[in-house]
Structure formats: C-alpha cells, structure tokens
Design a protein around this motif. Structure first.
Motif, PDB file in Angstrom:
ATOM      1  N   VAL A  64       0.857  -1.186   0.000  1.00 48.81           N
ATOM      2  CA  VAL A  64       0.000   0.000   0.000  1.00 48.81           C
ATOM      3  C   VAL A  64       0.890   1.232   0.000  1.00 48.81           C
ATOM      4  N   LEU A  65       0.693   2.112  -0.997  1.00 55.46           N
ATOM      5  CA  LEU A  65       1.357   3.412  -1.004  1.00 55.46           C
ATOM      6  C   LEU A  65       0.475   4.360  -0.213  1.00 55.46           C
ATOM      7  N   LEU A  66       1.003   4.883   0.874  1.00 53.83           N
ATOM      8  CA  LEU A  66       0.173   5.533   1.885  1.00 53.83           C
ATOM      9  C   LEU A  66       0.592   6.981   2.116  1.00 53.83           C
ATOM     10  N   ASP A  67      -0.336   7.918   1.869  1.00 52.82           N
ATOM     11  CA  ASP A  67      -0.068   9.314   2.194  1.00 52.82           C
ATOM     12  C   ASP A  67      -0.116   9.487   3.710  1.00 52.82           C
ATOM     13  N   VAL A  68       0.673  10.407   4.218  1.00 57.34           N
ATOM     14  CA  VAL A  68       0.749  10.598   5.665  1.00 57.34           C
ATOM     15  C   VAL A  68      -0.396  11.455   6.181  1.00 57.34           C
ATOM     16  N   HIS A  69      -0.659  12.574   5.499  1.00 57.40           N
ATOM     17  CA  HIS A  69      -1.637  13.546   5.994  1.00 57.40           C
ATOM     18  C   HIS A  69      -2.901  13.536   5.155  1.00 57.40           C
ATOM     19  N   MET A  70      -4.005  13.186   5.791  1.00 54.70           N
ATOM     20  CA  MET A  70      -5.320  13.260   5.166  1.00 54.70           C
ATOM     21  C   MET A  70      -6.286  13.870   6.172  1.00 54.70           C
ATOM     22  N   PRO A  71      -7.375  14.475   5.698  1.00 54.16           N
ATOM     23  CA  PRO A  71      -8.260  15.218   6.604  1.00 54.16           C
ATOM     24  C   PRO A  71      -8.888  14.396   7.722  1.00 54.16           C
ATOM     25  N   ASP A  72      -9.092  13.104   7.510  1.00 51.54           N
ATOM     26  CA  ASP A  72      -9.859  12.321   8.481  1.00 51.54           C
ATOM     27  C   ASP A  72      -9.017  11.372   9.319  1.00 51.54           C
ATOM     28  N   GLY A  73      -7.754  11.708   9.505  1.00 48.40           N
ATOM     29  CA  GLY A  73      -6.950  10.882  10.399  1.00 48.40           C
ATOM     30  C   GLY A  73      -5.585  10.534   9.856  1.00 48.40           C
ATOM     31  N   GLY A  74      -5.449  10.487   8.551  1.00 44.00           N
ATOM     32  CA  GLY A  74      -4.138  10.289   7.961  1.00 44.00           C
ATOM     33  C   GLY A  74      -3.720   8.847   7.817  1.00 44.00           C
ATOM     34  N   GLY A  75      -2.537   8.694   7.215  1.00 47.69           N
ATOM     35  CA  GLY A  75      -2.034   7.375   6.904  1.00 47.69           C
ATOM     36  C   GLY A  75      -1.809   6.492   8.110  1.00 47.69           C
ATOM     37  N   ARG A  76      -1.449   7.101   9.219  1.00 50.37           N
ATOM     38  CA  ARG A  76      -1.195   6.283  10.403  1.00 50.37           C
ATOM     39  C   ARG A  76      -2.466   5.580  10.869  1.00 50.37           C
ATOM     40  N   ALA A  77      -3.619   6.256  10.744  1.00 50.82           N
ATOM     41  CA  ALA A  77      -4.885   5.635  11.141  1.00 50.82           C
ATOM     42  C   ALA A  77      -5.189   4.427  10.255  1.00 50.82           C
ATOM     43  N   VAL A  78      -4.896   4.548   8.969  1.00 55.44           N
ATOM     44  CA  VAL A  78      -5.096   3.425   8.049  1.00 55.44           C
ATOM     45  C   VAL A  78      -4.179   2.265   8.433  1.00 55.44           C
ATOM     46  N   LEU A  79      -2.932   2.592   8.629  1.00 56.93           N
ATOM     47  CA  LEU A  79      -1.940   1.562   8.918  1.00 56.93           C
ATOM     48  C   LEU A  79      -2.271   0.814  10.200  1.00 56.93           C
ATOM     49  N   GLU A  80      -2.615   1.538  11.245  1.00 60.36           N
ATOM     50  CA  GLU A  80      -2.889   0.899  12.527  1.00 60.36           C
ATOM     51  C   GLU A  80      -4.125   0.010  12.457  1.00 60.36           C
ATOM     52  N   ALA A  81      -5.139   0.443  11.697  1.00 59.37           N
ATOM     53  CA  ALA A  81      -6.343  -0.383  11.553  1.00 59.37           C
ATOM     54  C   ALA A  81      -6.044  -1.668  10.786  1.00 59.37           C
ATOM     55  N   MET A  82      -5.255  -1.563   9.726  1.00 60.70           N
ATOM     56  CA  MET A  82      -4.995  -2.725   8.883  1.00 60.70           C
ATOM     57  C   MET A  82      -3.983  -3.682   9.496  1.00 60.70           C
ATOM     58  N   ARG A  83      -3.054  -3.161  10.264  1.00 61.34           N
ATOM     59  CA  ARG A  83      -2.051  -4.041  10.844  1.00 61.34           C
ATOM     60  C   ARG A  83      -2.659  -5.052  11.808  1.00 61.34           C
ATOM     61  N   ARG A  84      -3.777  -4.700  12.400  1.00 58.78           N
ATOM     62  CA  ARG A  84      -4.431  -5.614  13.342  1.00 58.78           C
ATOM     63  C   ARG A  84      -5.100  -6.790  12.632  1.00 58.78           C
ATOM     64  N   THR A  85      -5.621  -6.523  11.445  1.00 63.69           N
ATOM     65  CA  THR A  85      -6.403  -7.555  10.753  1.00 63.69           C
ATOM     66  C   THR A  85      -5.714  -8.143   9.523  1.00 63.69           C
TER      67      THR A  85
END
Length: 226
Positions: A64-85
């Motif tokens: 996944v190519l992941l941008d860091v800053h997005m209006p609704d939480g950013g790349g870190r929020a995506v990464l942390e959610a997906m790493r669990r599952t």
C-alpha cells in the motif's frame, strides 16, 4: 450496459506486484498510476481512511502506497487499523512531508518504508519491490531520522506541545513556507487555493504567537522541519 467487475474480483497479472494507492488528492493518484504504468498492477485506490480500510481488506494488495496527511486521520490511522487484521500487507509511506516526526511516527506504527513525492517512477517501483520483499526503504535524508530516533531514544515518543497544536495541513504549509515557497507555489504543491494557504498561515501565526513568516522559518528550522 455491461457492468465492470469489481477490482477485487479481477485476476492478478502474471508475476506483478499488486499495489493500492491511498491519497486524498485524485490528481496525485492519477499521476502515480500513470507513472507506474505497467510496472506493477494498481488494484485500487482510496481518498479517506474509511475507504482505505474497507478496500485494502477487499483487494489484499502486496504493498500500500500511503499518504501521511489526510483530513480524516491520515495514513497512520489506516496503517494501525490494517495491521491488526491484515498483517501480511506491507505499507510504504509516500508523502510530501519529510519531517522527522512524520517519518518516525509512521515507522513506529509499522510502515516498512518512507519516501517523498519527489521520487522518480523508477525509484518508486524499486522501493515498492523492495518493501514487498521485506526490506526497509527510505529516501536518503530520512533514514538518518529513523536511525537517530531508534538508536538514542527507542521508547521515547516524538512530541512537541507547540507543534502538536497545529493540524497536519498547517504543518505542511509551515514546512513549505519555511523553505521559501511563495503562497502560489505552496498552493500548487498541496493542491489547495492561495486563499486557503493564507488562512493556514494566519492560523499558524496565531497559534504560535508569531508575527511574520521569518519568525516561523526560524521556529521550523530549530525543530528540523525544513
């Protein structure tokens, strides 16, 4: 009218890496698709955290190519959610930001690499392949941030009370402003209007209790944001 098959139902191309794009700028995503061309298979894209979490789970890409800053939480929020599952999916940050706190924050959250948007198509393709193979990949200047952080303060959070009061977008504007970018250039770089840039600068000045861009530049340099 014939309906198209959903992305997740498409058969993978022979031997190609399957890549997913997460960025809130549609023009940038289109540019990445065009630059990658036939080098990899782009299996999907998303512009929000919720879309990314849902569509990555559905397509299960290699990288996944992941941008860091997005209006609704950013790349870190995506990464942390997906790493669990979906721990098998590897993440490579691709961002306009080259700030130490962004790099370290994403790596602490589990990204396998971090490159900036100035990277060439050939270098990006190589970075994707290396991350898929399990390597850690960084733009040269950014590797030092990670080594310093994990060698000298492995358990210390990266925190700055003054910096923490700024939004992600305000940090991006501040960083470019401190590098000497004109408002018009910042607007073009971040895909926003000049008026929006002016608003962000005004907010940063107010929050940091400063009066001009020169004070902001010195402040940013002291924190290695430039």
């Amino acid at each position: 009218m014939v309906e198209q098959e959903p992305v997740e139902a498409a058969a993978p191309r022979d031997g190609q890496l399957r890549v997913f794009l997460v960025d809130d700028h549609a023009m940038f995503r289109a540019g990445v698709r065009a630059e990658l061309g036939e080098r990899v298979e782009v299996v999907g894209e998303a512009s929000t955290v919720a879309e990314a979490v849902s569509r990555i789970a559905a397509t299960q890409p290699d990288v996944v190519l992941l941008d860091v800053h997005m209006p609704d939480g950013g790349g870190r929020a995506v990464l942390e959610a997906m790493r669990r599952t979906h721990p098998q999916v590897r993440f490579l940050a691709l961002s306009v930001s080259d700030a130490a706190e962004d790099v370290i924050g994403l790596i602490r959250a589990g990204a396998r690499g971090y490159v900036t948007k100035t990277i060439s198509p050939e270098e990006l393709t190589d970075a994707i392949r290396r991350v898929a193979d399990g390597d850690a990949v960084f733009s040269p200047r950014l590797a030092g941030f990670v080594l310093d952080a994990f060698a000298s303060r492995p358990d210390a959070p990266v925190a700055d009370p003054e910096l923490d009061q700024l939004t992600n977008r305000e940090r991006e504007v501040l960083r470019l402003l401190a590098r000497g970018y004109a408002y018009k250039e910042i607007a073009r770089e971040l895909y926003i209007s000049i008026k929006t840039v002016e608003t962000h600068v005004s907010n940063v000045l107010r929050k940091l209790q400063m009066s001009n861009r020169y004070e902001l530049s010195r402040w940013a340099a002291d924190r290695r944001l430039v």
